[in-house]
Enzyme design. Structure first.
Site, PDB file in Angstrom:
ATOM      1  N   ASP A  37       0.859  -1.185   0.000  1.00 36.34           N
ATOM      2  CA  ASP A  37       0.000   0.000   0.000  1.00 36.34           C
ATOM      3  C   ASP A  37       0.895   1.236   0.000  1.00 36.34           C
ATOM      4  O   ASP A  37       1.219   1.790   1.051  1.00 36.34           O
ATOM      5  CB  ASP A  37      -0.916  -0.028   1.232  1.00 36.34           C
ATOM      6  CG  ASP A  37      -1.941   1.098   1.231  1.00 36.34           C
ATOM      7  OD1 ASP A  37      -1.873   1.963   0.353  1.00 36.34           O
ATOM      8  OD2 ASP A  37      -2.800   1.102   2.133  1.00 36.34           O
ATOM      9  N   HIS A  38       1.292   1.669  -1.202  1.00 38.78           N
ATOM     10  CA  HIS A  38       2.256   2.767  -1.356  1.00 38.78           C
ATOM     11  C   HIS A  38       1.659   3.918  -2.143  1.00 38.78           C
ATOM     12  O   HIS A  38       0.754   3.723  -2.972  1.00 38.78           O
ATOM     13  CB  HIS A  38       3.506   2.265  -2.082  1.00 38.78           C
ATOM     14  CG  HIS A  38       4.521   1.640  -1.184  1.00 38.78           C
ATOM     15  ND1 HIS A  38       5.843   1.997  -1.186  1.00 38.78           N
ATOM     16  CD2 HIS A  38       4.394   0.682  -0.234  1.00 38.78           C
ATOM     17  CE1 HIS A  38       6.497   1.285  -0.293  1.00 38.78           C
ATOM     18  NE2 HIS A  38       5.640   0.470   0.300  1.00 38.78           N
ATOM     19  N   GLU A 107       5.982   4.617   6.277  1.00 34.12           N
ATOM     20  CA  GLU A 107       7.250   5.158   5.773  1.00 34.12           C
ATOM     21  C   GLU A 107       7.039   6.585   5.282  1.00 34.12           C
ATOM     22  O   GLU A 107       5.991   6.902   4.710  1.00 34.12           O
ATOM     23  CB  GLU A 107       7.790   4.310   4.610  1.00 34.12           C
ATOM     24  CG  GLU A 107       8.138   2.885   4.961  1.00 34.12           C
ATOM     25  CD  GLU A 107       7.032   1.925   4.525  1.00 34.12           C
ATOM     26  OE1 GLU A 107       6.099   2.338   3.795  1.00 34.12           O
ATOM     27  OE2 GLU A 107       7.085   0.752   4.940  1.00 34.12           O
TER      28      GLU A 107
END
Length: 321
Positions: A37-38, A107
């Site tokens: 999931d980016h 991130e």
């Protein structure tokens, strides 16, 4: 026997292709699937990053058997936890009970895009724990109002709640995340076969719960071509999560990995077509107590040959672990 999964790697293929890949993984006999999931790829060479939740919904309709999982979603910055709860409940209904919600502290690569800054690790983990508590409350089906240290929820309710709620997994990389997982999660997620993480998960309440790992691989009959492709698209892996969680975009990863050699990547990623090498790369996860390992085939244009090889050669070899 360890369950072997397939990764829909959103960073390396477009949305229609990814759905086709997971259909192929189901046909090949993989036990489950996970979806990254980016918002951005790690490196520009990967070249893609479609919206994971649209993919998951499409995959739920295109497949019939294979379990689906977000691996992992950050529920604290790009997404509000109340929205995550709604998405997860809807996915469980669409997939008829095949969905698991994987969560992590995120991130900078993906979360910086909404302009809220990137907090320190302790703050990120505190936010993760609070987000999980909100999601759990909304899964209960009633109205939720919450005013916490990091999030506000005002009179929120899920109107479509599945009878069997999606299990929640939490990604771990140290003691604090292991404590959150042991206390609040139904399963644990890790990208390294570290027994210390699994021991900590057990110590904080996770004993007997599933544990899911992930391993990048690069199948190709030409081993040198596989190593070159892994270096081109996956050399960011050698930086480790302490570094990878902090860098803000593909350009930063390009700079940080400038001196990573192909041999460095080949040490971390099994490359070629020797099934024994792939089996030996999975073995440390089994030895560390992992119950499931999701493989990432590197290269969006190299999924179909990998899936065929996995069906005929790799999966039968891994079943013997």
């Amino acid at each position: 026997m360890v369950r072997i999964g397939y990764t829909m790697m959103t960073e390396q293929a477009g949305p229609r292709e990814l759905v086709g890949h997971v259909v192929g993984a189901e046909r090949a006999g993989f036990d489950f699937s996970v979806t990254s999931d980016h918002y951005s790829p790690w490196l520009a060479a990967q070249g893609h990053s479609p919206y994971a939740w649209s993919l998951l919904g499409a995959a739920a309709q295109a497949t019939t058997r294979i379990p689906l999982m977000s691996y992992v979603t950050c529920p604290t910055t790009r997404y509000h936890p109340a929205v995550i709860a709604q998405k997860a409940a809807t996915m469980q209904l669409l997939s008829e009970g095949r969905f698991r919600l994987g969560l992590g502290s995120g991130e900078n690569l993906n979360e910086h895009v909404v302009g809220q800054g990137w907090p320190t690790t302790p703050v990120r983990l505190d936010k993760l724990a609070e987000a999980i508590e909100i999601i759990r409350a909304l899964f209960g089906g009633g109205a939720v109002t919450h005013h916490g240290a990091h999030f506000n929820v005002v009179d929120a309710r899920l109107w479509d709640v599945p009878e069997v709620l999606p299990p929640i997994g939490v990604a771990v990389s140290g003691d604090r995340s292991s404590e959150i997982a042991g206390r609040l999660a139904d399963l644990v997620i890790a990208t390294e076969p570290r027994t210390d993480l699994m021991d900590a998960f057990d110590r904080y309440g996770g004993r007997g719960k599933p544990r899911v790992g992930q391993l990048p691989v690069c199948y190709d009959p030409d081993t040198d071509a596989a190593i070159a492709r892994a270096h081109d698209q996956f050399r960011w892996l050698v930086g480790g999560w302490r570094v990878n969680a902090e860098l803000p975009g593909p350009a930063a990863f390009e700079g940080a990995t400038r001196y990573v050699r192909p041999d460095d990547v080949a040490e971390a990623v099994p490359c070629g077509d020797d099934a024994g090498r792939f089996v030996e790369a999975v073995r440390p996860y089994v030895d560390a107590g992992f119950t499931e390992v999701a493989l990432i085939q590197i290269g969006g244009d190299h999924q179909e040959p990998f899936l065929h090889w996995a069906e005929t050669t790799l999966l039968p070899a891994l079943r013997k672990l």
